[in-house]
Design an enzyme around this catalytic site. Structure first.
Site, PDB file in Angstrom:
ATOM      1  N   GLY A  44       0.786  -1.220   0.000  1.00  0.00           N
ATOM      2  CA  GLY A  44       0.000   0.000   0.000  1.00  0.00           C
ATOM      3  C   GLY A  44       0.821   1.274   0.000  1.00  0.00           C
ATOM      4  O   GLY A  44       0.283   2.350  -0.243  1.00  0.00           O
ATOM      5  N   CYS A  90     -27.648  -8.959 -16.729  1.00  0.00           N
ATOM      6  CA  CYS A  90     -27.056  -8.673 -18.041  1.00  0.00           C
ATOM      7  C   CYS A  90     -28.023  -9.115 -19.137  1.00  0.00           C
ATOM      8  O   CYS A  90     -28.518 -10.240 -19.114  1.00  0.00           O
ATOM      9  CB  CYS A  90     -25.721  -9.411 -18.182  1.00  0.00           C
ATOM     10  SG  CYS A  90     -25.080  -9.401 -19.868  1.00  0.00           S
ATOM     11  N   CYS A 121     -26.197 -12.247 -21.155  1.00  0.00           N
ATOM     12  CA  CYS A 121     -25.899 -13.554 -20.569  1.00  0.00           C
ATOM     13  C   CYS A 121     -26.723 -13.830 -19.322  1.00  0.00           C
ATOM     14  O   CYS A 121     -26.605 -14.887 -18.724  1.00  0.00           O
ATOM     15  CB  CYS A 121     -24.407 -13.685 -20.263  1.00  0.00           C
ATOM     16  SG  CYS A 121     -23.885 -12.784 -18.784  1.00  0.00           S
ATOM     17  N   CYS A 139     -22.886  -6.902 -19.424  1.00  0.00           N
ATOM     18  CA  CYS A 139     -21.674  -7.120 -18.625  1.00  0.00           C
ATOM     19  C   CYS A 139     -20.573  -6.156 -19.058  1.00  0.00           C
ATOM     20  O   CYS A 139     -20.316  -5.985 -20.254  1.00  0.00           O
ATOM     21  CB  CYS A 139     -21.138  -8.533 -18.835  1.00  0.00           C
ATOM     22  SG  CYS A 139     -22.012  -9.782 -17.916  1.00  0.00           S
ATOM     23  N   CYS A 157     -18.761 -12.496 -19.878  1.00  0.00           N
ATOM     24  CA  CYS A 157     -20.061 -12.542 -20.541  1.00  0.00           C
ATOM     25  C   CYS A 157     -20.045 -13.574 -21.679  1.00  0.00           C
ATOM     26  O   CYS A 157     -20.933 -14.410 -21.790  1.00  0.00           O
ATOM     27  CB  CYS A 157     -20.391 -11.155 -21.087  1.00  0.00           C
ATOM     28  SG  CYS A 157     -22.088 -10.956 -21.637  1.00  0.00           S
TER      29      CYS A 157
END
Lengths: 292, 366, 196
Positions: A31, A240, A243, A265, A271
């Site tokens: 970080g 979606c 899909c 998606c 997808c």
């Protein structure tokens, strides 16, 4: 006129060593933003030069590279970066998340859970999570050194006072291993939980701002929040349209000028994979043509 | 849709093909040659070399043609090439006191050793478009000097002799920094700051320099001297034990002299702002020297109240390759983040309307 | 002279890439053993693994501290000068890298470069050639799923106590790469080590 030939993966070896040393430090201090002597790349600053420099420094002939932008493999900048590496490093490229050993991304984390051995390389525009609160590097560096993150909490709290919620939807700040507050790059906050205890190594490159940082695998990544206003990810009302997936991040595609739209998606590979496995959404079939 | 679901690769290839066509333009018009750019657009070449920080006229000219005359794009091309070049060594500092001078003016002295030399300047030209250039009319050969010019010491060295101007080197150090090889860390040493300014965008530095003249950090500047000409570049080769002459480069140097009231440690004296740029780039060198002086405010114990005095602000935003990249990156798709904002906005609007109830949009009634 | 100019990676680009990648994976997954097999052939007493890491990570921009055995070998300093060009320092607190042939030559961890609170990256990375033998330990920290029980060729003596102090100094502190038999194990400053 003498224009030199380029090295494997474009960067010269001395530059790669410099970047590699920065990557090792970044992994050792999760970080923390390691300053590095970012080079000018043959694509513009702000277009992924940090990610490209990291990928160029770690990639080898055995690697399989996937590049996404907004979750998609075929957005123009992803296509351009993938073509760059196919040319200068002659590596295999893929669009399948599961097949890739290195995934360079802008603005998304793939939906499919990443696995041990995979490396996710983020392109980062502004690596400093405190930058919009304090523009001076000299000040923010002190704040990180002293672990003085009060300003960030004040900002988030002001959001709640003003809007009744934390009004940050992307680049939502996280705390890594209980120490450094980190900018996850402009991924939607939807993706934040995927960073936590990920099996994959996550590397972040900011070329213009000259910073590299990292989240090693199995590392605690916690989105900042308050007890009475816990962190929440976005939810989509409908699945979606292609899909039928739910629980994934969706793009809104405008279909006509009468307000018609559909949600599909953002992760194109996920997808396609679902559709290949027989999943169908309400608009599967004719939607793509309509979108173009 | 510019993000074609398939065919991004073909779209990019076709766009680049079209770009090449537009760059070339009408095929009946002869193609530009590198020599034409070097010879006839020399100041554009100089700017591409200076901000590209690579002294190579041919490559800069090539970049200008390739960039269709877009200077920042040309600078970017030069930079991206420069970064791949191996370092063989670091030259000795050039000695501008030994410059083969083509232009040299001072605004602080009427006359001085070496004289005032106007050289090839736009100053005092009347800015009237000249149709004879469009017709390709013949150009007179210039008047040459009769004799070798006398030595022209730098004005700041003359002033320095009276102790009225600060010395050349007041920050002794063993090693000169290089921002292109090391991470930037504020506050910068003056050598690094000068490097950043020399690479900085002419327009940005010009505007900042101008702002100091209008009172945003006034620095009472006088042009001590501007000189343009060629200097020798020498490289120490340890194996030989002596320096080897690598050739000459043309540079523009500006020494700005600024009134300074002094402080507890330093008596009142003239302080200096410095500008040095590749090629003939007088405006850039002047702007650079104004900015250099402004950025010394902290060092000289002056208040830092204005943009041109703020090192982090100036240096973080002076590089046009960085600026253009980040500004232009806004063209890239951001629809994932935009979707997040859309979602948030819809939620907040719904709440707003629910709360407002029947009183919603009272302004509509007015 | 030949000993000096020979012994680099045959393929210096891909040789360095593969050693680096193993090092990166080792630091990302502390305690796991990664292969750094290479064709680097430095002169003794620099081991092949130490040589490979020096070729991969050290150059003109890194100050390197050598343990007394290495520092007194002209073959080694000549080889490092030719292949890496790294300046040497006698002060371990200034070194970006410390090359150590034996645990008994390892300086106390707190005399090595610790970095600062503002720049914890300005610290020393130790590359230590381990002797035979291992110690059963449990590792915890970033890069480790829950906990890792393993056997590692750690230095003896009060090393674990020194390491605990090193951990306490986080984000300052040193990182160690331990090498032996063509393999590498890394301990970043975040790793907690306890005796099993």
């Amino acid at each position: 006129m003498n224009v030199a030939a380029y090295n494997f993966a474009y960067l010269d070896e001395q530059t790669k060593r410099m970047i590699r040393r920065a990557i090792l430090k970044a992994i050792a201090v999760p970080g923390y933003q390691v300053p590095f002597a970012s080079r000018e790349m043959p694509m513009p600053y702000g277009w992924g030069t940090g990610g490209v420099q990291i990928t160029a420094s770690i990639i080898g002939p055995e690697d399989v590279l996937k590049v996404i932008d907004q979750g998609a493999d075929d957005t123009t900048n992803a296509v351009s970066i993938r073509a760059f590496f196919a040319k200068v490093a002659n590596v295999a490229v893929t669009t399948h998340t599961a097949e890739a050993s290195i995934i360079q991304t802008r603005h998304r984390i793939p939906e499919r859970t990443l696995t041990e051995g995979q490396v996710l390389v983020y392109q980062v525009p502004i690596p400093e999570p405190l930058r919009y609160l304090e523009p001076r590097e000299t000040e923010t560096r002190k704040m990180h050194a002293l672990e003085e993150y009060g300003l960030m909490h004040v900002k988030l709290y002001e959001d709640i006072a003003k809007h009744g919620r934390i009004a940050t939807t992307y680049a939502y700040p996280v705390k890594v291993e209980g120490r450094y507050v980190m900018d996850p790059s402009p991924t939607p906050k939807f993706d934040n939980p995927k960073m936590h205890m990920s099996e994959a190594l996550q590397l972040f490159g900011a070329g213009r701002e000259k910073r590299i940082y990292a989240v090693p695998p199995y590392t605690e990544v916690v989105s900042l929040d308050f007890e009475d206003h816990p962190f929440e990810i976005q939810h989509f009302e409908e699945p979606c349209a292609l899909c039928g997936a739910t629980g994934v991040y969706l793009d809104e595609v405008i279909l006509d000028d009468h307000g018609g739209h559909m949600f599909v998606c953002s992760d194109t590979d996920n997808c396609e994979d679902r559709r290949e496995h027989g999943h169908r959404g309400t608009l599967a079939g004719h939607a793509l043509e309509a979108a173009e | 849709m510019y993000v074609a679901v398939k065919g991004g690769e073909a779209a990019i290839a076709n766009a680049h093909r079209l770009l090449a066509d537009r760059r070339r333009g009408d095929r009946n018009v002869p193609a530009l040659r590198i020599e034409q750019i070097i010879e006839q657009l020399g100041l554009a070449v100089d700017r591409a070399m200076g901000e590209g920080s690579l002294y190579d006229r041919e490559l800069a000219a090539l970049a200008l043609i390739q960039a269709r005359g877009d200077l920042i794009e040309a600078i970017f091309l030069v930079r991206a090439y420069r970064t791949t070049l191996p370092r063989f060594g670091y030259s000795r500092p050039i000695d501008t006191g030994e410059m083969k001078i083509e232009r040299r003016i001072s605004a602080t002295y009427k006359d001085l050793p070496g004289g005032q030399l106007l050289g090839p300047t736009f100053d005092y030209t009347h800015r009237l478009l000249d149709p004879s250039i469009a017709e390709g009319g013949a150009v007179d050969t210039p008047v040459a000097r009769d004799s070798e010019p006398e030595r022209a010491p730098r004005v700041t060295d003359l002033l320095g002799h009276e102790g009225l101007t600060e010395d050349d080197v007041n920050e002794p150090q063993d090693e000169i920094g290089d921002l292109t090889r090391e991470p930037m860390e504020f506050p910068l040493s003056r050598d690094r700051r000068l490097q950043a300014l020399a690479r900085g965008d002419e327009g940005f530095l010009l505007a900042l320099g101008y702002s100091t003249q209008r009172g945003y950090g006034r620095s009472h500047p006088f042009v001590g001297e501007i000189r343009i000409g060629e200097v020798e570049v020498e490289l120490d080769i340890p194996e030989f034990g002596f320096a080897v002459n690598l050739g000459r480069i043309r540079v523009t140097e500006c020494q700005m002299v600024n009134k300074f009231k002094g402080n507890a440690k330093v008596p009142p004296q003239f302080t200096r702002g410095y500008g040095l740029v590749f090629g003939q780039a007088e405006r850039k060198a002047m702007a650079m020297s104004l900015c250099d002086r402004s950025l010394r405010a902290r060092e000289l114990g002056e208040d830092v109240n204005h943009p041109a005095q703020d090192e982090e602000f100036v240096i973080s935003h002076s590089d046009n390759v960085q600026s253009t990249g980040f500004v232009e990156h806004l063209k890239l798709p951001h629809y994932v983040d935009f979707q997040g904002e859309l979602g948030l906005l819809r939620e907040m609007r719904a709440e707003h309307e629910a709360e407002a109830g029947d009183d919603a949009y009272p302004e509509a009634a007015e | 002279m030949d000993a000096v100019i020979e012994g680099g990676f045959t393929d210096r680009v891909l040789g360095a890439q593969s050693v680096f990648r193993a090092t990166m994976d080792a630091l990302a997954r502390p305690g796991t053993v990664q292969s750094i097999a290479s064709d680097a052939a430095p002169p003794a007493p620099l081991t092949q693994e130490l040589g490979a890491l020096a070729l991969t990570l050290c150059d003109q921009d890194t100050l390197v501290w050598l343990d007394p055995v290495l520092a007194s070998s002209e073959a080694v300093t000549g080889w490092l000068a030719f292949h890496c060009g790294a300046p040497l320092t006698a002060d371990p607190s200034q070194a970006q890298f410390a090359l150590v042939t034996e645990a008994r030559h390892l300086p106390k961890l707190d005399v090595l470069g610790q970095g600062t609170d503002e720049y914890p990256d300005r610290s020393t990375t130790v590359v230590l050639a381990a002797a035979a033998g291992t110690q059963r330990v449990t590792l915890k920290g970033p890069g480790i799923k829950n906990r890792l029980d393993t056997e590692l060729p750690l230095p003896g003596g009060d090393f674990l106590a020194q390491w605990a102090d090193n951990r306490e100094r986080f984000p300052r502190g040193i990182d160690i790469l331990i090498v032996r038999d063509g393999a590498l194990v890394a301990l970043p400053r975040t790793t907690r080590i306890s005796e099993a």
